[in-house]
Scaffold this motif. Structure first.
Motif, PDB file in Angstrom:
ATOM      1  N   ARG A  35     -16.375 -13.959 -19.304  1.00 53.63           N
ATOM      2  CA  ARG A  35     -16.750 -13.242 -20.203  1.00 53.63           C
ATOM      3  C   ARG A  35     -15.118 -13.474 -21.387  1.00 53.63           C
ATOM      4  N   ILE A  36     -14.385 -13.880 -20.868  1.00 55.23           N
ATOM      5  CA  ILE A  36     -12.986 -14.327 -21.719  1.00 55.23           C
ATOM      6  C   ILE A  36     -13.498 -15.147 -22.711  1.00 55.23           C
ATOM      7  N   ILE A  37     -14.109 -16.294 -21.890  1.00 56.03           N
ATOM      8  CA  ILE A  37     -14.247 -17.179 -22.132  1.00 56.03           C
ATOM      9  C   ILE A  37     -15.949 -17.119 -23.208  1.00 56.03           C
ATOM     10  N   SER A  38     -16.265 -16.903 -22.846  1.00 55.49           N
ATOM     11  CA  SER A  38     -17.835 -16.209 -23.482  1.00 55.49           C
ATOM     12  C   SER A  38     -17.257 -15.851 -24.639  1.00 55.49           C
ATOM     13  N   SER A 228      -8.531 -22.246 -24.066  1.00 51.66           N
ATOM     14  CA  SER A 228      -8.606 -21.627 -23.655  1.00 51.66           C
ATOM     15  C   SER A 228      -8.576 -21.547 -21.705  1.00 51.66           C
ATOM     16  N   TRP A 229      -8.817 -22.660 -21.468  1.00 55.07           N
ATOM     17  CA  TRP A 229      -9.398 -21.874 -19.803  1.00 55.07           C
ATOM     18  C   TRP A 229      -8.661 -23.098 -19.336  1.00 55.07           C
ATOM     19  N   ALA A 230      -7.355 -23.629 -19.822  1.00 55.66           N
ATOM     20  CA  ALA A 230      -6.277 -24.012 -18.948  1.00 55.66           C
ATOM     21  C   ALA A 230      -5.374 -22.325 -19.266  1.00 55.66           C
ATOM     22  N   VAL A 231      -5.095 -21.838 -20.188  1.00 58.20           N
ATOM     23  CA  VAL A 231      -4.489 -20.364 -20.134  1.00 58.20           C
ATOM     24  C   VAL A 231      -5.093 -19.422 -19.289  1.00 58.20           C
ATOM     25  N   LEU A 232      -6.568 -19.187 -19.421  1.00 58.19           N
ATOM     26  CA  LEU A 232      -6.937 -18.104 -18.454  1.00 58.19           C
ATOM     27  C   LEU A 232      -6.991 -18.436 -17.575  1.00 58.19           C
TER      28      LEU A 232
END
Length: 566
Positions: A35-38, A228-232
């Motif tokens: 959801r956050i990546i989208s 974003s992927w790395a941080v998330l």
């Protein structure tokens, strides 16, 4: 590939495509990371798209305006050079000299301009014999709009321009600008002079800049998604671990704990979770120990009471047998003592049974038994009690004749309890016992048309010692544990015991047992919410003997008995 295989592949792709929205929706609901990546991808793409589009438009406008100003300056200089040549020459009546001067101007304008696409047209007809005429060098008059020519004619001291599509040698077109202004030829008059400029190089520059912007935008989106992927992942990994650990803790794994790393907020969350898990584990163990103590206490007390209760029961039986020899008061006392001792013995037996369920030490003694036969036996046993309360017992058995593996003693106890409750709360109205079966299960329903209960009371009807109306006394010797034990018997068989009730309408209990050991699959063969009303079963006013019930239903039911076999 054959036509059949191609069609199958197309259908499979179409099915996969139709399943994508549901897959995406499921991932959206269940995955915080997805959801956050989208959301990041959509918002970043939108922001970069707007930024790139704005920059492309600004660059396009600036590039065009810069090139336009350059073109206007060049055309002004070229025409001005030609006008200067005309003004500096000594014009005479000699026609040949005038033609030579006009030829110099025709050569001067292309030399002073960066474009070779030039055209000149006389505004008024030149005098006869001057030899001065308009000319075109690569610029067709068809490219000049009437509006442009009108502006050039109307404003002799101004430049006019318009955007055009210039034909190229390969048949394609290129963007361009045509600039027009007047040129005054002495002794002849004013001419319209037009110079066309090719903007193909500017167009290529603009396309290069725009493609660079879009490529840079895509690269920027990829970089942002990666960041974003790395941080998330760093943030969501502890959250996912916490969710999985919570699920394991909820499923009964009390030893599970969260790993603690560092001293940040996530570490604080892990320590708090572990402290909570320790507290829950300690409380559950304490409650388990208390439950074991309680079960042991009930079991021990029940066993210890059996010996004195047996002695008391023998004494009560002896007094009850000789009560006719006593005076009326002592006679009544002996009768009450005998009744209450019997009730106490029943209560003690139920308490022992409940303690066995709590300890998990109950075992089934399975044997192939017909549920319809059990229902007939219970109706025969309970018929005198029903007649004494003015209730009519009716058996409806379209199925349930095929023997099914069950513990007949426990199922008989369940049916006796359900029919007894129906008699007690049926208010003297008919009681319908329905037995039916399907390929998955056999079931029996006990329906009365008595007081009924509201939904909240119906949810608590299986609680121990619970009564919907505490002021209402039990009149047929119930202990308050019958329905709780009945529910335990149903679950022990892998079946269910459900209840439907409505105030002033009645109550319906449905016991459903699987044909094969294991959990139930499919719907119960007896509906929980009945459809019949009292008026449909009240035509028979006198209680019927069991032999009459068998004669009424057995003949019709046996024709369907073979259909019960799975």
């Amino acid at each position: 590939m054959t036509a059949t295989s191609a069609t199958g592949t197309t259908v499979a792709l179409w099915r996969d495509w139709r399943g994508w929205p549901e897959t995406i929706a499921t991932a959206w609901r269940r995955s915080l990371r997805f959801r956050i990546i989208s959301i990041t991808l959509l918002l970043t793409s939108f922001a970069i798209f707007v930024t790139s589009l704005t920059m492309a438009l600004v660059i396009q406008n600036n590039l065009f305006e810069s090139r336009r100003d350059e073109v206007l300056s060049d055309a002004l200089s070229a025409v001005g050079s030609g006008q200067k040549t005309l003004d500096s020459a000594e014009v005479t009546d000699d026609a040949s000299a005038l033609r030579a001067l006009w030829g110099d101007v025709r050569d001067e304008i292309p030399r002073a301009s960066s474009s070779s696409l030039i055209a000149a047209f006389a505004i008024d007809e030149p005098p006869v014999g001057t030899g001065v005429r308009g000319f075109t060098t690569g610029l067709s008059a068809d490219l000049l709009s009437p509006g442009l020519r009108e502006r050039v004619v109307s404003f002799p001291d101004r430049q006019a321009w318009q955007s055009v599509s210039l034909p190229m040698e390969d048949g394609s077109t290129a963007p361009g600008i045509v600039v027009g202004q007047q040129l005054i030829v002495p002794e002849v008059g004013a001419f319209e002079v037009y110079i066309a400029y090719d903007l193909a190089d500017s167009q290529q520059t603009l396309q290069f800049v725009q493609s660079t912007l879009w490529v840079a935008g895509l690269i920027l989106i990829a970089i942002i998604i990666g960041i974003s992927w790395a941080v998330l992942r760093t943030v969501s990994k502890p959250i996912i671990e916490a969710a999985e650990t919570s699920a394991r803790l909820a499923s009964g794994d009390l030893e599970v704990r969260l790993p603690v790393h560092g001293e940040d907020e996530l570490a604080t969350l892990a320590r708090s979770f572990n402290a909570m898990a320790d507290s829950i584990e300690a409380q559950i163990k304490e409650l388990g120990e208390l439950s074991l103590v309680q079960q042991r206490f009930v079991s021990d007390v029940s066993h210890e009471l059996r010996t004195p209760l047996t002695t008391i029961r023998l004494a009560a039986d002896m007094l009850n047998d000789q009560r006719d020899q006593f005076d009326p008061t002592t006679n009544r006392t002996a009768e009450l003592l005998h009744t209450q001792v019997q009730r106490f013995e029943t209560l003690l037996a139920d308490l022992l049974e409940i303690s066995r369920y709590d300890a998990g030490s109950v075992q089934l003694e399975l044997e192939a038994t017909s549920l319809t036969s059990l229902a007939e036996d219970i109706i025969e046993q309970m018929l005198p009690l029903a007649q004494g309360r003015g209730s009519e017992l009716r058996l409806v058995a379209p199925g349930g004749y095929t023997p099914v593996d069950m513990d007949p003693r426990r199922v008989r106890r369940v049916l006796r309890n359900l029919v007894g409750n129906a008699i007690e709360h049926g208010e003297g109205r008919p009681i319908v016992v329905t037995v039916d079966s399907n390929q998955h299960a056999v079931a029996v329903g006990v329906r009365d048309f008595g007081l009924g209960m509201d939904p909240e009371d119906a949810q608590r009807v299986f609680d121990r010692f619970w009564r919907a109306d505490p002021s209402r006394q039990r009149t047929i010797g119930g202990t308050g544990l019958g329905l709780s034990i009945a529910l335990g018997d149903a679950k022990l068989h892998g079946g269910t015991l459900a209840v439907w009730s409505e105030l002033a309408v009645g109550t319906n209990f449905v016991l459903t047992l699987p044909r094969q050991p294991g959990d139930l699959t499919g719907a119960s063969p007896v509906s929980l919410e009945p459809e019949e009303v009292l008026s449909e079963v009240s035509h028979a006013t006198q209680p019927m003997q069991l032999t009459e019930l068998r004669e009424l239903y057995f003949t019709d039911s046996m024709s369907n008995a073979e259909e019960d076999t799975p």
